[in-house]
Design a protein around this motif. Structure first.
Motif, PDB file in Angstrom:
ATOM      1  N   ALA A 158      49.070 -31.609 -20.941  1.00  0.00           N
ATOM      2  CA  ALA A 158      48.845 -32.837 -21.703  1.00  0.00           C
ATOM      3  C   ALA A 158      50.027 -33.793 -21.551  1.00  0.00           C
ATOM      4  O   ALA A 158      51.149 -33.380 -21.245  1.00  0.00           O
ATOM      5  CB  ALA A 158      48.632 -32.504 -23.179  1.00  0.00           C
ATOM      6  N   ARG A 166      52.957 -36.327 -22.869  1.00  0.00           N
ATOM      7  CA  ARG A 166      53.875 -36.312 -24.000  1.00  0.00           C
ATOM      8  C   ARG A 166      54.382 -37.705 -24.341  1.00  0.00           C
ATOM      9  O   ARG A 166      55.216 -37.864 -25.225  1.00  0.00           O
ATOM     10  CB  ARG A 166      55.052 -35.389 -23.693  1.00  0.00           C
ATOM     11  N   PRO A 213      45.542 -33.538 -27.733  1.00  0.00           N
ATOM     12  CA  PRO A 213      46.654 -32.746 -27.208  1.00  0.00           C
ATOM     13  C   PRO A 213      47.803 -33.612 -26.689  1.00  0.00           C
ATOM     14  O   PRO A 213      48.908 -33.121 -26.494  1.00  0.00           O
ATOM     15  CB  PRO A 213      46.018 -31.955 -26.060  1.00  0.00           C
ATOM     16  N   ASN A 214      47.540 -34.896 -26.472  1.00  0.00           N
ATOM     17  CA  ASN A 214      48.571 -35.816 -25.998  1.00  0.00           C
ATOM     18  C   ASN A 214      49.436 -36.247 -27.176  1.00  0.00           C
ATOM     19  O   ASN A 214      49.009 -37.021 -28.024  1.00  0.00           O
ATOM     20  CB  ASN A 214      47.928 -37.035 -25.323  1.00  0.00           C
ATOM     21  N   THR A 250      53.302 -30.921 -27.329  1.00  0.00           N
ATOM     22  CA  THR A 250      51.887 -30.682 -27.051  1.00  0.00           C
ATOM     23  C   THR A 250      51.375 -29.374 -27.664  1.00  0.00           C
ATOM     24  O   THR A 250      50.697 -28.588 -27.013  1.00  0.00           O
ATOM     25  CB  THR A 250      51.648 -30.715 -25.535  1.00  0.00           C
TER      26      THR A 250
END
Length: 151
Positions: free
Chosen positions: A73, A75, A97-98, A102
């Motif tokens: 993902a 960050r 999830p970003n 993560t």
């Protein structure tokens, strides 16, 4: 940094306790645990043998919170505009999830358990096959329900 650790050597580090085994890849992974359940895809938590003793006390049928590191993902997204909401929102207001760290979580139910081999089967999981696992915690209604809610 020690093998299996996530994070910079000079800051907080997370120890990888195992890997999630799912049927999902980048092209077909559900966006959330609800969709993973709808698609009827159980998952296996493969716990590193060094951490298998930590499974003691868990049981089949028990709900648990699984924490995992979405290692693929982004960050760098602090504000996102997902299709399911009206307008941009900060990452802390989303389950995406970003995010800066993560870490993702799902509350799942244990369907099979082998504490000798460190294999925990759960009803579903919404991550890619091989995603690093960072923790498992028991879900307890006396602790995990918000104040004033009943379970």
């Amino acid at each position: 940094m020690a093998a299996g650790d996530l994070g910079p050597a000079d800051g907080p580090a997370l120890r990888v306790i195992g890997r999630a085994r799912t049927r999902w890849g980048p092209d077909d992974c559900p966006k959330n645990i609800g969709r993973a359940r709808e698609r009827g895809a159980p998952a296996t938590l493969e716990i590193d043998p060094a951490f298998a003793p930590a499974l003691r006390g868990l049981s089949v049928g028990q709900p648990v919170i699984v924490l995992y590191w979405m290692d693929r993902a982004r960050r760098d997204l602090l504000v996102q505009a997902p299709r399911h909401v009206d307008g941009p929102r900060g990452s802390f207001a989303l389950r995406s999830p970003n995010r800066p760290n993560t870490i993702s979580q799902s509350t799942v139910r244990i369907t099979a358990l082998d504490t000798d081999t460190g294999r925990v089967e759960v009803d579903a999981l919404d991550c890619y096959d091989g995603t690093p696992l960072i923790d498992i915690k028991p879900w307890l209604p006396s602790i995990d329900l918000p104040p004033g809610e009943t379970g």
